[in-house]
Motif scaffolding. Structure first.
Motif, PDB file in Angstrom:
ATOM      1  N   ALA A   4      52.992 157.230  25.066  1.00 44.76           N
ATOM      2  CA  ALA A   4      53.151 157.643  26.473  1.00 44.76           C
ATOM      3  C   ALA A   4      52.174 158.753  26.832  1.00 44.76           C
ATOM      4  O   ALA A   4      51.513 158.705  27.882  1.00 44.76           O
ATOM      5  CB  ALA A   4      54.587 158.101  26.715  1.00 44.76           C
ATOM      6  N   LEU A   5      52.058 159.754  25.964  1.00 44.86           N
ATOM      7  CA  LEU A   5      51.147 160.867  26.241  1.00 44.86           C
ATOM      8  C   LEU A   5      49.696 160.412  26.253  1.00 44.86           C
ATOM      9  O   LEU A   5      48.887 160.890  27.062  1.00 44.86           O
ATOM     10  CB  LEU A   5      51.343 161.964  25.193  1.00 44.86           C
ATOM     11  CG  LEU A   5      52.640 162.769  25.297  1.00 44.86           C
ATOM     12  CD1 LEU A   5      52.826 163.637  24.056  1.00 44.86           C
ATOM     13  CD2 LEU A   5      52.648 163.619  26.553  1.00 44.86           C
ATOM     14  N   THR A   6      49.346 159.474  25.382  1.00 47.66           N
ATOM     15  CA  THR A   6      47.970 158.990  25.333  1.00 47.66           C
ATOM     16  C   THR A   6      47.613 158.233  26.601  1.00 47.66           C
ATOM     17  O   THR A   6      46.524 158.415  27.160  1.00 47.66           O
ATOM     18  CB  THR A   6      47.760 158.083  24.108  1.00 47.66           C
ATOM     19  OG1 THR A   6      48.047 158.832  22.914  1.00 47.66           O
ATOM     20  CG2 THR A   6      46.322 157.586  24.042  1.00 47.66           C
ATOM     21  N   VAL A   7      48.516 157.374  27.069  1.00 47.02           N
ATOM     22  CA  VAL A   7      48.246 156.617  28.297  1.00 47.02           C
ATOM     23  C   VAL A   7      48.085 157.560  29.485  1.00 47.02           C
ATOM     24  O   VAL A   7      47.142 157.443  30.277  1.00 47.02           O
ATOM     25  CB  VAL A   7      49.370 155.599  28.562  1.00 47.02           C
ATOM     26  CG1 VAL A   7      49.192 154.950  29.931  1.00 47.02           C
ATOM     27  CG2 VAL A   7      49.394 154.526  27.473  1.00 47.02           C
ATOM     28  N   VAL A   8      49.009 158.505  29.618  1.00 47.77           N
ATOM     29  CA  VAL A   8      48.931 159.448  30.735  1.00 47.77           C
ATOM     30  C   VAL A   8      47.671 160.298  30.639  1.00 47.77           C
ATOM     31  O   VAL A   8      46.964 160.511  31.630  1.00 47.77           O
ATOM     32  CB  VAL A   8      50.188 160.340  30.777  1.00 47.77           C
ATOM     33  CG1 VAL A   8      50.047 161.434  31.831  1.00 47.77           C
ATOM     34  CG2 VAL A   8      51.419 159.491  31.070  1.00 47.77           C
ATOM     35  N   ALA A  28      32.338 155.552  29.928  1.00 48.01           N
ATOM     36  CA  ALA A  28      33.343 156.124  29.041  1.00 48.01           C
ATOM     37  C   ALA A  28      34.750 155.603  29.322  1.00 48.01           C
ATOM     38  O   ALA A  28      35.659 155.815  28.512  1.00 48.01           O
ATOM     39  CB  ALA A  28      33.334 157.650  29.165  1.00 48.01           C
ATOM     40  N   LEU A  29      34.945 154.917  30.447  1.00 53.51           N
ATOM     41  CA  LEU A  29      36.294 154.461  30.803  1.00 53.51           C
ATOM     42  C   LEU A  29      36.897 153.501  29.767  1.00 53.51           C
ATOM     43  O   LEU A  29      38.088 153.599  29.471  1.00 53.51           O
ATOM     44  CB  LEU A  29      36.272 153.809  32.186  1.00 53.51           C
ATOM     45  CG  LEU A  29      36.021 154.760  33.367  1.00 53.51           C
ATOM     46  CD1 LEU A  29      36.010 153.986  34.680  1.00 53.51           C
ATOM     47  CD2 LEU A  29      37.088 155.851  33.412  1.00 53.51           C
ATOM     48  N   PRO A  30      36.132 152.553  29.209  1.00 57.23           N
ATOM     49  CA  PRO A  30      36.734 151.695  28.188  1.00 57.23           C
ATOM     50  C   PRO A  30      37.259 152.464  26.992  1.00 57.23           C
ATOM     51  O   PRO A  30      38.202 152.011  26.327  1.00 57.23           O
ATOM     52  CB  PRO A  30      35.575 150.760  27.789  1.00 57.23           C
ATOM     53  CG  PRO A  30      34.689 150.724  28.987  1.00 57.23           C
ATOM     54  CD  PRO A  30      34.760 152.103  29.559  1.00 57.23           C
ATOM     55  N   ALA A  31      36.674 153.629  26.706  1.00 58.08           N
ATOM     56  CA  ALA A  31      37.164 154.434  25.591  1.00 58.08           C
ATOM     57  C   ALA A  31      38.575 154.924  25.854  1.00 58.08           C
ATOM     58  O   ALA A  31      39.386 155.051  24.930  1.00 58.08           O
ATOM     59  CB  ALA A  31      36.229 155.619  25.350  1.00 58.08           C
ATOM     60  N   ALA A  91      41.755 154.179  23.474  1.00 62.04           N
ATOM     61  CA  ALA A  91      42.627 155.223  22.923  1.00 62.04           C
ATOM     62  C   ALA A  91      44.091 154.872  23.117  1.00 62.04           C
ATOM     63  O   ALA A  91      44.925 155.115  22.231  1.00 62.04           O
ATOM     64  CB  ALA A  91      42.305 156.558  23.585  1.00 62.04           C
ATOM     65  N   ALA A  92      44.415 154.286  24.263  1.00 67.22           N
ATOM     66  CA  ALA A  92      45.802 153.884  24.515  1.00 67.22           C
ATOM     67  C   ALA A  92      46.224 152.740  23.593  1.00 67.22           C
ATOM     68  O   ALA A  92      47.362 152.696  23.122  1.00 67.22           O
ATOM     69  CB  ALA A  92      45.971 153.477  25.972  1.00 67.22           C
ATOM     70  N   LEU A  93      45.314 151.817  23.310  1.00 65.55           N
ATOM     71  CA  LEU A  93      45.636 150.666  22.465  1.00 65.55           C
ATOM     72  C   LEU A  93      45.875 151.063  21.007  1.00 65.55           C
ATOM     73  O   LEU A  93      46.717 150.459  20.334  1.00 65.55           O
ATOM     74  CB  LEU A  93      44.512 149.627  22.558  1.00 65.55           C
ATOM     75  CG  LEU A  93      44.335 148.943  23.918  1.00 65.55           C
ATOM     76  CD1 LEU A  93      43.130 148.004  23.899  1.00 65.55           C
ATOM     77  CD2 LEU A  93      45.591 148.180  24.306  1.00 65.55           C
ATOM     78  N   VAL A  94      45.138 152.067  20.528  1.00 64.97           N
ATOM     79  CA  VAL A  94      45.296 152.459  19.119  1.00 64.97           C
ATOM     80  C   VAL A  94      46.350 153.546  18.949  1.00 64.97           C
ATOM     81  O   VAL A  94      46.650 153.934  17.819  1.00 64.97           O
ATOM     82  CB  VAL A  94      43.958 152.939  18.513  1.00 64.97           C
ATOM     83  CG1 VAL A  94      42.902 151.855  18.607  1.00 64.97           C
ATOM     84  CG2 VAL A  94      43.475 154.212  19.196  1.00 64.97           C
ATOM     85  N   ALA A  95      46.929 154.035  20.046  1.00 65.39           N
ATOM     86  CA  ALA A  95      47.906 155.116  19.959  1.00 65.39           C
ATOM     87  C   ALA A  95      49.101 154.771  19.066  1.00 65.39           C
ATOM     88  O   ALA A  95      49.543 155.618  18.274  1.00 65.39           O
ATOM     89  CB  ALA A  95      48.375 155.515  21.358  1.00 65.39           C
ATOM     90  N   PRO A  96      49.678 153.556  19.152  1.00 71.48           N
ATOM     91  CA  PRO A  96      50.821 153.255  18.270  1.00 71.48           C
ATOM     92  C   PRO A  96      50.459 153.362  16.790  1.00 71.48           C
ATOM     93  O   PRO A  96      51.288 153.812  15.982  1.00 71.48           O
ATOM     94  CB  PRO A  96      51.189 151.816  18.658  1.00 71.48           C
ATOM     95  CG  PRO A  96      50.702 151.670  20.065  1.00 71.48           C
ATOM     96  CD  PRO A  96      49.435 152.462  20.118  1.00 71.48           C
ATOM     97  N   PHE A  97      49.250 152.963  16.422  1.00 70.98           N
ATOM     98  CA  PHE A  97      48.820 153.085  15.026  1.00 70.98           C
ATOM     99  C   PHE A  97      48.626 154.542  14.636  1.00 70.98           C
ATOM    100  O   PHE A  97      49.076 154.991  13.575  1.00 70.98           O
ATOM    101  CB  PHE A  97      47.527 152.301  14.817  1.00 70.98           C
ATOM    102  CG  PHE A  97      46.882 152.556  13.480  1.00 70.98           C
ATOM    103  CD1 PHE A  97      47.398 151.991  12.323  1.00 70.98           C
ATOM    104  CD2 PHE A  97      45.766 153.386  13.380  1.00 70.98           C
ATOM    105  CE1 PHE A  97      46.804 152.237  11.084  1.00 70.98           C
ATOM    106  CE2 PHE A  97      45.171 153.635  12.159  1.00 70.98           C
ATOM    107  CZ  PHE A  97      45.700 153.061  10.997  1.00 70.98           C
ATOM    108  N   SER A 126      40.366 161.766  24.258  1.00 71.73           N
ATOM    109  CA  SER A 126      41.600 161.115  24.712  1.00 71.73           C
ATOM    110  C   SER A 126      42.673 161.124  23.634  1.00 71.73           C
ATOM    111  O   SER A 126      43.865 161.073  23.937  1.00 71.73           O
ATOM    112  CB  SER A 126      41.315 159.672  25.134  1.00 71.73           C
ATOM    113  OG  SER A 126      40.409 159.638  26.204  1.00 71.73           O
ATOM    114  N   THR A 127      42.266 161.181  22.384  1.00 67.97           N
ATOM    115  CA  THR A 127      43.220 161.281  21.280  1.00 67.97           C
ATOM    116  C   THR A 127      43.599 162.735  21.017  1.00 67.97           C
ATOM    117  O   THR A 127      44.731 163.031  20.614  1.00 67.97           O
ATOM    118  CB  THR A 127      42.617 160.657  20.007  1.00 67.97           C
ATOM    119  OG1 THR A 127      42.262 159.292  20.279  1.00 67.97           O
ATOM    120  CG2 THR A 127      43.606 160.688  18.854  1.00 67.97           C
TER     121      THR A 127
END
Length: 393
Positions: free
Chosen positions: A147-151, A262-265, A269-275, A321-322
């Motif tokens: 949640a924090l990464t997406v926001v 840089a937007l795709p980054a 970051a949101a996609l790899v957050a669960p890992f 972003s991480t």
């Protein structure tokens, strides 16, 4: 389990776990609308200068006023939320921002414009720190990192989204509708936020005791890390505009495309957050800082080539972003439940101060490579701050 892992364990969620999707969607959209107000005036400088009868350089003072007032608003949000609750402060800040935003096109002088922009920044500054504090406290611990990464990614994207929005709206409807068109969105968002966010009781641990806890030696290094991290972000993008490749320094489409690269980054970051959530927050922060250092070194070496610079900016934003979510979780965990909100408010304050100061830092350098090397050195020192904070008992 290691001592650092225990210290960095997510705090207990207060009664009533917030729904993940609705909460993240609401906070992200509202964050883009609110934080985006900081950047919408950048493409509108000529129009604002004409409306206020001043030079473009003088009109830029309105953006500076917003930035520093935004930092003050972040700082004040902590004690306000202790008294009234995070949801109330967040919704009230959106409503107040809407009122001032509606008045901005009516400003007839630079003084009026600067005052209104400062008020806009002051009210807007309360939203994001309280959003981070709300998520950290009310979202289930195993979902908090995602949640924090997406926001955080959405907030980072406002640098581009705010400018693109202003540029397009001004071209199609006139610059005043950049503000007036946002007002109904803010009002509707305030209603949605009140319905989606959970009510809260008065928090404990406020006042001087909460501030004392939020300023303990284990947290101060993390404030300094986000100070230099946010400063490096704005200094880097300011440096791109001032000293970047000839193909982009003239502004317009090429520079906007470089920023957007840089937007795709942020999505990545949101996609790899669960890992990444499997690792302690301090380790995630350290790894993210190392990525940003490597990206800055690459930018220093290849800054004269637009493609190489775009790749370096992509890597930098992936790391940054991480970094943000990891620091927020570390700050909240080290402050404890009683001082968590105050600590995250201080985090927001230092972040905004760093962002404002970073824009001025780039002017002290004569070329992009020296700026990027300096930023790499500063962030390398910040790695030591994270490691030291993680080992301090």
């Amino acid at each position: 389990m290691s001592k650092s892992s225990v210290a960095e364990a997510p705090p207990s969620v207060t009664p009533g776990t917030a729904p993940l999707v609705a909460t993240v969607a609401t906070v992200s959209v509202m964050g883009v609308l609110v934080v985006g107000q900081m950047y919408v005036t950048i493409p509108l400088m000529p129009e604002l200068a004409g409306a206020w009868g001043v030079s473009t350089g003088a009109a830029a003072a309105s953006t500076t006023a917003f930035a520093f007032a935004h930092a003050v608003g972040s700082l004040l949000s902590g004690p306000l939320s202790t008294r009234w609750g995070r949801r109330t402060v967040m919704v009230a800040s959106v409503l107040a921002t809407a009122v001032v935003t509606a008045l901005l096109p009516l400003a007839g002088s630079l003084t009026d414009g600067v005052v209104l922009r400062a008020l806009q920044g002051l009210f807007a500054g309360s939203f994001i720190p309280m959003a981070y504090a709300y998520i950290n406290a009310r979202v289930a611990p195993h979902r908090a990192s995602l949640a924090l990464t997406v926001v955080s990614a959405c907030m980072g994207a406002t640098v581009v989204i705010g400018q693109v929005e202003a540029q397009l709206v001004a071209a199609w409807f006139g610059w005043v509708w950049t503000f007036w068109g946002t007002v109904p969105l803010l009002l509707a968002g305030a209603v949605v936020s009140w319905r989606v966010l959970l009510p809260e009781e008065r928090q404990i641990g406020g006042g001087l005791s909460g501030v004392k806890t939020a300023l303990n030696p284990r947290i101060i290094p993390l404030y300094l890390v986000i100070l230099v991290g946010a400063g490096s972000l704005t200094a880097l993008y300011t440096g791109v505009q001032l000293y970047g490749p000839d193909a982009v320094t003239d502004g317009g489409g090429p520079l906007l495309a470089l920023r957007a690269s840089a937007l795709p980054a942020l999505l990545g970051a949101a996609l790899v957050a669960p890992f990444l959530a499997r690792f302690p927050a301090s380790r995630r922060a350290t790894g993210a800082l190392l990525v940003t250092v490597a990206a800055l070194l690459a930018a220093a070496l290849g800054g004269n080539d637009a493609v190489a610079l775009g790749a370096a900016l992509f890597a930098f934003m992936a790391g940054f972003s991480t970094l943000g979510p990891a620091l927020i979780q570390s700050v909240g965990a080290r402050a404890g439940a009683t001082a968590q909100t105050t600590a995250i408010a201080l985090y927001g304050f230092t972040l905004n101060v760093g962002a404002g100061a970073g824009a001025q830092l780039a002017a002290f350098f004569n070329e992009f490579s020296s700026l990027a090397l300096f930023l790499a050195l500063v962030l390398a020192v910040a790695v030591c701050g994270v490691v030291r904070g993680g080992r301090t008992t």
